[in-house]
Every structure is written in structure tokens, then in C-alpha cells.
Scaffold this active site. Structure first.
Site, PDB file in Angstrom:
ATOM      1  N   HIS A 173      -6.686  -5.840   4.224  1.00 52.73           N
ATOM      2  CA  HIS A 173      -6.666  -5.021   3.002  1.00 52.73           C
ATOM      3  C   HIS A 173      -6.638  -5.871   1.728  1.00 52.73           C
ATOM      4  O   HIS A 173      -6.950  -5.385   0.648  1.00 52.73           O
ATOM      5  CB  HIS A 173      -5.533  -3.986   3.033  1.00 52.73           C
ATOM      6  CG  HIS A 173      -4.170  -4.531   2.763  1.00 52.73           C
ATOM      7  ND1 HIS A 173      -3.386  -5.080   3.736  1.00 52.73           N
ATOM      8  CD2 HIS A 173      -3.446  -4.615   1.622  1.00 52.73           C
ATOM      9  CE1 HIS A 173      -2.237  -5.469   3.213  1.00 52.73           C
ATOM     10  NE2 HIS A 173      -2.248  -5.203   1.924  1.00 52.73           N
ATOM     11  N   GLU A 211       7.592 -11.533  -1.241  1.00 56.89           N
ATOM     12  CA  GLU A 211       8.015 -10.127  -1.201  1.00 56.89           C
ATOM     13  C   GLU A 211       9.540 -10.066  -1.299  1.00 56.89           C
ATOM     14  O   GLU A 211      10.218 -10.953  -0.784  1.00 56.89           O
ATOM     15  CB  GLU A 211       7.567  -9.479   0.113  1.00 56.89           C
ATOM     16  CG  GLU A 211       6.068  -9.457   0.279  1.00 56.89           C
ATOM     17  CD  GLU A 211       5.653  -8.807   1.593  1.00 56.89           C
ATOM     18  OE1 GLU A 211       5.264  -7.645   1.574  1.00 56.89           O
ATOM     19  OE2 GLU A 211       5.749  -9.476   2.638  1.00 56.89           O
ATOM     20  N   HIS A 235      -4.195 -12.578   5.559  1.00 55.31           N
ATOM     21  CA  HIS A 235      -4.312 -12.448   4.103  1.00 55.31           C
ATOM     22  C   HIS A 235      -4.422 -13.805   3.397  1.00 55.31           C
ATOM     23  O   HIS A 235      -5.260 -14.012   2.535  1.00 55.31           O
ATOM     24  CB  HIS A 235      -3.112 -11.702   3.521  1.00 55.31           C
ATOM     25  CG  HIS A 235      -2.839 -10.380   4.183  1.00 55.31           C
ATOM     26  ND1 HIS A 235      -3.832  -9.533   4.571  1.00 55.31           N
ATOM     27  CD2 HIS A 235      -1.684  -9.763   4.528  1.00 55.31           C
ATOM     28  CE1 HIS A 235      -3.309  -8.443   5.117  1.00 55.31           C
ATOM     29  NE2 HIS A 235      -2.000  -8.569   5.102  1.00 55.31           N
TER      30      HIS A 235
HETATM   31  C1  BG6 Z   1       0.835  -6.511   5.753  1.00 54.68           C
HETATM   32  C2  BG6 Z   1       1.961  -7.213   6.451  1.00 54.68           C
HETATM   33  O1  BG6 Z   1      -0.387  -6.848   6.353  1.00 54.68           O
HETATM   34  O2  BG6 Z   1       0.808  -6.883   4.387  1.00 54.68           O
HETATM   35  C3  BG6 Z   1       3.276  -6.890   5.787  1.00 54.68           C
HETATM   36  O3  BG6 Z   1       1.994  -6.807   7.810  1.00 54.68           O
HETATM   37  C4  BG6 Z   1       3.208  -7.174   4.301  1.00 54.68           C
HETATM   38  O4  BG6 Z   1       4.344  -7.606   6.386  1.00 54.68           O
HETATM   39  C5  BG6 Z   1       1.978  -6.531   3.676  1.00 54.68           C
HETATM   40  O5  BG6 Z   1       4.383  -6.649   3.699  1.00 54.68           O
HETATM   41  C6  BG6 Z   1       1.798  -6.988   2.257  1.00 54.68           C
HETATM   42  O6  BG6 Z   1       0.763  -6.267   1.644  1.00 54.68           O
HETATM   43  P1  BG6 Z   1       0.739  -6.062   0.084  1.00 54.68           P
HETATM   44  O7  BG6 Z   1      -0.577  -5.438  -0.208  1.00 54.68           O
HETATM   45  O8  BG6 Z   1       1.894  -5.185  -0.256  1.00 54.68           O
HETATM   46  O9  BG6 Z   1       0.894  -7.439  -0.507  1.00 54.68           O
END
Ligand code: BG6
Length: 487
Positions: A173, A211, A235
Site C-alpha cells: 500500500h 510508529e 514497504h
Molecule cells: C503494515 C504493517 O503493512 O503497514 C503494519 O503490517 C504497519 O505493522 C503498517 O503499522 C503501516 O502502514 P502506514 O500506512 O500506516 O504507514
């Protein structure tokens, strides 16, 4: 590229789950609101739960109402007419056959598996057995594709036995985030940056995904994966690829993904010695996070664990462009702030002509790309400090913001959910922003090397207090090369 016919339906497996509720349904709703869903596009939601269509619609509406954007009645009426819900056991062909009557007249469905990856193979086999998986259909999968190279090979083979690679859309994503796409625009729609985008001018790159949340309810899943496999394998390596890749010939999926694979293949394998000198594993203990007391990772579940919730490492890309330019990556839960950021640190000027007065003023240029919490791209430039001074010219740094939010101003402007872009691309059959099979596998190959090096070196996670920037080793890691993490 040949035009792919638009998908005419989406079948959402795991429709009552968290991902569907929080991301997929709202994204589809907003696409509909903006007129992006094709006429007659049907959304068939399915899960095991025996719910009536009305009860499901009620749940979707509730979720949409809880969001800040508000729900337009006309759009809701249109959207709800597209929606259907059928309970089914998706792991058997017999179960999946129950969906067929609801898809009549829709020959080009996309199947979105918002379910545990352990079910991917069985659902694909069931789709094949039921006759619903045709040459016209597409499949959308979420990360994690496996837990290591071996398991990812297996999943990819099982899914690939049913769907051709150009019909498989593996979502990361992060690639749906506006700023990640803007990085492509910044690099390849300007002449300014690309000539400087190499080891002659760039000193190092930092990628931080911090985070403040803990692991919470996701503990059982997370404990099996840890930060390396949950965030870095996908990511963060994707962000690294977009920074490091060579200019693709065009935006065709093959061109872009070929370049990303080359980067992954150029990552220097981790050795046991690198494990100690170039990486840090951490696990949060109790502390204060986002102003609130937070318990430690093990206490959250009342179970001991050897899983890392923080990882920092130095990655080196062994090719002409990046030789000698370290990429420092760090990610963790329960860090002091939410921050997703890529910082390109340029080298200092080779010689300062400004004398003693400006000695400490001079800062090397830096390009900072913020993805979260706010989206921005900021270029740090030096200029003359205004006015006159005794000892000669003084300098000051000027952060030049190319804030994306500014371009969002105007009617109907809002920050989109990353899934909106991605779902629209699946509908159109464009896989540029999706992860190809060999990308997933190359990324796992490198990550497996890191995990093995950790295990050979006997590296257990070091504790760090919730609300801190990880174990002290994370600072030492970057300071060893006389650099520092950006504040
Ligand atoms: C997910 C992970 O793919 O991405 C999570 O499994 C993480 O652990 C999340 O919190 C973070 O996504 P974003 O878009 O909030 O940075």
C-alpha cells in the site's frame, strides 16, 4: 501496452475483516463518489459470517459515517446498489460456487483476498475449481507474501498455477501513497535532480518509518514476523527501490519493475560480521509513548518473545550509481513520533569560500520527502542571511517546501487513501504500482540473509523504552560512519 478491458466486478474475500472495513470499502466508496467506478461495476462482498445484505450494508455505512469526510446520500444510494453480500466458505470450490449466481453478467471480476496469506493458495484453487477464475479475471493479494523466500516461492507458485503473472496484483500500500508517486515525478519530470542523483553528490540516504502504536491485537501475527519481515521486506525496500532505481524507459509495469528488481539484486548480502556492525534489533519495554504510559511488548501478551519491534540497518547497493553511498533504514513500533520519511543527504560543498564567520552556518543540502504524518517534500538550500555583519557574509539555510498539500487545495480536495489509487489501477489492469513476483522473491532473498546473519551472530533484540528512538546501538550504527539520524 495493449489496452486491458476494465474489470466489471470486485469480489472481496474477508469482507467483514479489518482491512476491508477500514481501507477497501471506504476506498471503493470514494472512487464511486469521484466517478471512477465503471458503470455497472458490482461489489460482491463475502466472508464466512452469515449476514444479510442489509446488515452488511449497515456495517459499511457505519464505517463510512465514522470517517471525517461525511457520506453524501446520492453517492451512498449509488454505491449501495452496487453492493451485495454472500456468506461462503472460500476455501472449497463448492463454497465459492455459491458466488457464481451473484456474478452473472460480470465476466471480468477482480478477486481481492483480504484474508490471511495462509489461505491464498486454497482460495485460488477453489476459484479455479469453481470455474470463476478465468483468463479475464484478476487477483489482488496483500503482503506478506510468505515469511521467507521458500514460503514466498510456494505461495507464488500456487497462485501462479491459477492466474497468469499479469493478472496478479500484489499490493504494497506504500506504492499507493501520493508522495511515493511524487518521488517518481520529482526524479524523472525534472532535469534538476537526476544529474546529482548518484555517489558523486549524495552522501547517504536515510529512510525512517516510525510508529507510536504498539503491536496490540496483532500480536500473534506480528510475533511471527517482526519488524524486519513486516516492514522492511516490503514497504521500506520499495521506498529504497524508488530512490535508487535507474530511470525506466517509460511508466510501463515491465519497465519500472525491471529497474526495481535490478536494485534489489544489487543489495550487498549481509554477513555475520555485518549483523553486529551494520544492524540493530530492538524490542520495546514499558515507557511513555505519545504522552501515555505503555506496557512492554512481552507484557502486552504475557508471553516471552525473541521478536524485534525495531530494526535499524545499513544497506549498501553495489552498483556504479550508489557505490559508497550507505542507505540507513530504521523502523519501529512505540517510537516517539509517527514519521515516515526519506532523506537524501547531499555532500557538503568541496570548499567554503565564506571564511570564519560563516563556518558553522554552512549546512550540506538535503532533500527530505515526508510521507507521514504530513506529506511534503522539502529541499534545504543555503542562502545569504539578510543584512550586514562585521565578520563577513553570514549564511542561512532555507527550507524550500514543495508541499503537496498546497496542490490539494481546491474543491473536493482531500488526502486520498492509498488503496484508492491501487484499486483503480487494478480495475484498469495497470500493474506498475504493484509488486512483481521476482521483486517479492529478490526482497526475501536479501531479508533471509539478514535474518540468517542475525541468527548466526546470536543477536537477540535489545530492549528500548517505549517512546524512545530504539536501542542506543541504532545511534552507534550511523555514528560509526560519522553521520547522524535526522531529528
Ligand atoms: C503494515 C504493517 O503493512 O503497514 C503494519 O503490517 C504497519 O505493522 C503498517 O503499522 C503501516 O502502514 P502506514 O500506512 O500506516 O504507514
Amino acid at each position: 501496452m495493449a489496452e486491458t478491458p476494465l474489470a466489471d466486478a470486485m469480489v472481496l474475500f474477508g469482507a467483514t475483516g479489518d482491512l476491508s472495513r477500514r481501507m477497501v470499502m471506504p476506498s471503493l466508496f470514494f472512487l464511486d463518489a469521484d466517478g471512477f467506478l465503471p458503470n455497472g461495476f458490482k461489489i460482491l462482498a463475502t466472508a464466512r459470517a452469515h449476514l444479510s445484505r442489509e446488515a452488511f450494508l449497515e456495517q459499511v455505512l457505519e464505517t463510512l459515517k465514522a470517517r471525517p469526510e461525511g457520506v453524501d446520500d446520492t453517492v451512498w444510494t449509488r454505491f449501495s446498489e452496487r453492493l451485495d453480500y454472500v456468506a461462503c466458505d472460500a476455501t472449497s470450490a463448492e463454497g465459492v460456487k455459491e458466488l457464481a449466481p451473484h456474478l452473472e453478467g460480470h465476466g471480468r471480476p477482480m478477486f481481492f483476498l483480504a484474508v490471511s496469506p495462509s489461505l491464498y493458495a486454497r482460495i485460488c484453487a477453489a476459484l479455479a475449481g469453481s470455474g470463476l477464475a478465468t483468463k479475464q479475471s484478476r487477483i489482488v493479494l496483500e503482503k506478506p507474501i510468505g515469511r521467507d523466500l521458500e514460503s514466498s516461492l510456494q505461495i507464488n507458485a500456487e497462485v501462479g498455477a491459477v492466474f497468469d503473472e499479469d493478472r496478479i496484483f500484489r499490493i504494497d500500500h506504500y506504492l499507493g501513497k501520493e508522495t511515493v508517486q511524487n518521488l517518481i515525478a520529482l526524479r524523472f519530470a525534472n532535469t534538476l535532480f537526476e544529474p546529482l542523483w548518484n555517489n558523486l553528490t549524495i552522501d547517504h540516504v536515510q529512510i525512517t518509518v516510525a510508529e507510536t502504536e504498539g503491536v496490540g491485537d496483532r500480536w500473534p501475527y506480528y510475533d511471527e514476523y517482526g519488524a524486519l519481515r513486516d516492514m522492511l521486506q516490503n514497504h521500506m525496500l520499495q521506498l529504497l527501490c524508488f530512490v535508487a532505481m535507474e530511470p525506466p524507459a517509460d511508466m510501463d509495469p515491465r519497465s519500472v519493475r525491471n529497474e526495481k528488481v535490478k536494485v534489489l539484486r544489487s543489495l550487498r548480502p549481509f554477513t555475520r560480521a555485518d549483523a553486529q556492525s551494520s544492524s540493530v534489533r530492538g524490542q520495546y519495554t514499558k515507557g511513555v509513548s505519545a504522552g501515555k504510559e505503555a506496557v512492554g511488548y512481552e507484557t502486552e501478551r504475557g508471553q516471552p518473545s525473541g521478536t524485534e519491534t525495531f530494526v535499524a540497518l545499513r544497506a549498501d547497493i553495489d552498483n556504479w550509481r550508489w557505490a559508497g553511498v550507505p542507505f540507513f533504514l530504521r523502523t519501529g513500533k512505540r517510537l516517539p513520533e509517527r514519521r515516515t520519511q526519506i532523506a537524501i543527504q547531499f555532500k557538503p560543498v568541496p570548499h567554503s569560500i565564506f571564511g570564519n564567520a560563516a563556518k558553522d552556518d554552512l549546512i550540506a543540502n538535503r532533500l527530505v520527502i515526508d510521507l507521514q504524518p504530513d506529506e511534503d517534500i522539502e529541499l534545504l538550500l543555503m542562502n545569504k542571511a539578510p543584512g550586514i555583519s562585521k565578520g563577513g557574509m553570514r549564511l542561512q539555510s532555507l527550507p524550500l517546501s514543495l508541499s503537496l498539500l498546497r496542490t490539494y487545495e481546491g474543491p473536493g480536495a482531500r488526502r486520498r487513501i492509498a488503496y484508492e489509487r491501487l484499486l483503480l489501477d487494478v480495475i484498469h489492469g495497470n500493474s506498475t504500482l504493484f509488486v512483481r513476483r521476482d521483486e517479492v522473491e529478490e526482497a526475501w532473498r536479501w531479508i533471509d540473509g539478514v535474518a540468517e546473519a542475525w541468527s548466526e551472530a546470536g543477536m537477540a533484540p535489545k530492549p528500548y523504552a517505549a517512546g524512545s528512538w530504539g536501542p542506543s546501538g541504532a545511534f552507534a550504527l550511523i555514528e560509526r560512519s560519522e553521520r547522524a539520524w535526522l531529528d
